[in-house]
Design a protein around this motif. Sequence first.
Motif, mmCIF file in Angstrom:
data_model
loop_
_atom_site.group_PDB
_atom_site.id
_atom_site.type_symbol
_atom_site.label_atom_id
_atom_site.label_comp_id
_atom_site.label_asym_id
_atom_site.label_seq_id
_atom_site.Cartn_x
_atom_site.Cartn_y
_atom_site.Cartn_z
ATOM 1 N N ALA A 246 0.869 -1.168 0.000
ATOM 2 C CA ALA A 246 0.000 0.000 0.000
ATOM 3 C C ALA A 246 0.904 1.216 0.000
ATOM 4 C CB ALA A 246 -0.892 -0.005 1.238
ATOM 5 N N ALA A 247 0.780 2.063 -1.013
ATOM 6 C CA ALA A 247 1.631 3.253 -1.107
ATOM 7 C C ALA A 247 1.268 4.244 -0.015
ATOM 8 C CB ALA A 247 1.483 3.895 -2.478
ATOM 9 N N GLY A 248 2.290 4.856 0.568
ATOM 10 C CA GLY A 248 2.074 5.792 1.667
ATOM 11 C C GLY A 248 1.660 7.177 1.209
ATOM 12 N N ARG A 249 1.309 7.999 2.172
ATOM 13 C CA ARG A 249 0.917 9.371 1.877
ATOM 14 C C ARG A 249 2.009 10.365 2.262
ATOM 15 N NH1 ARG A 249 -3.526 6.884 4.427
ATOM 16 N NH2 ARG A 249 -5.354 6.637 3.068
ATOM 17 N N GLY A 250 3.088 9.857 2.876
ATOM 18 C CA GLY A 250 4.155 10.739 3.339
ATOM 19 C C GLY A 250 5.432 10.549 2.556
ATOM 20 N N ASP A 251 6.499 11.164 3.039
ATOM 21 C CA ASP A 251 7.803 11.097 2.394
ATOM 22 C C ASP A 251 8.791 10.387 3.312
ATOM 23 O OD1 ASP A 251 6.968 12.582 0.139
ATOM 24 O OD2 ASP A 251 7.230 14.448 1.259
#
Length: 281
Positions: free
Chosen positions: A244-249
Amino acid sequence: QHHTKMKSSPLCALAISSAACCAVASAFVAPTSLPECSVGTRCGVPPQQRQQQPQRQNSAPLFSTQDEEGLDWAVIRPEGDDDEWDLTKGGVLLAMDSAVKATGTVSGGSADATNLLRYGKLTEASDADVNAALAASGSAVICTGTGTELYKDPGLSTVEEITLGPIDAVSKALTSSPNVAALNGADSVVINLLGGKDLIMEEVIDAVSLLAQNMGEGAPSKMTFNSISHKDIADGTASVTVMAAGRGDADGALGKAVANGEAYFYQGTWYAVLDEDIIKE
């Protein structure tokens, strides 16, 4: 399900192979929805979803010079017929060390390759670095699986059978203990396949499509895939890592890859390809 050996075209002259399909019992979709194989296991793809593969008898490896029609598609070959390659020098070494990555989209349970990139190397990453990047970016691993190509000699009276490495990897992932919370909470899912220099694109497409079809209603509509072929991965094997791709860096080149949902887990080790290693033609 029984299959005969099939012929497949190399991916943009860079062969990616492995090989057909039985024994997928889904952890996301009830396995009773899958038909019985004649060998007593459950086939990975119901008959109505299977596509006829073109005939392939000897899939050309990276440095083959001709396809079945006699057309020369090799990336690198000696100038004279009597010359030999030195696999430890120059452009041949560069090509052999390269990691070839195909990327694509998944829609309606069907995968489509859209881009091809080449990297100077496949980078090994530590558990600590990957876990730090996961924590910083908010990305998460949903499930993983490693598969092996299995060939059954037909003998005199039976049909030749091949279990494909990518399909076997998907089977293992689907029957693992998936991170359902990460799947249901994801904005986008990335399917990452890693295989040896024999990995074939059609097999990747079939495996990704099968996985997408069995992820259940909780899966997000935005889904992409990456597929890497590299000589350091044993021929006939493949792994799948669903993230699941994250929303942060996250910091660094590895952090950026993980934040985008891209990392490859194979036989206890993490791998990645980094933007800084892209070979620009």
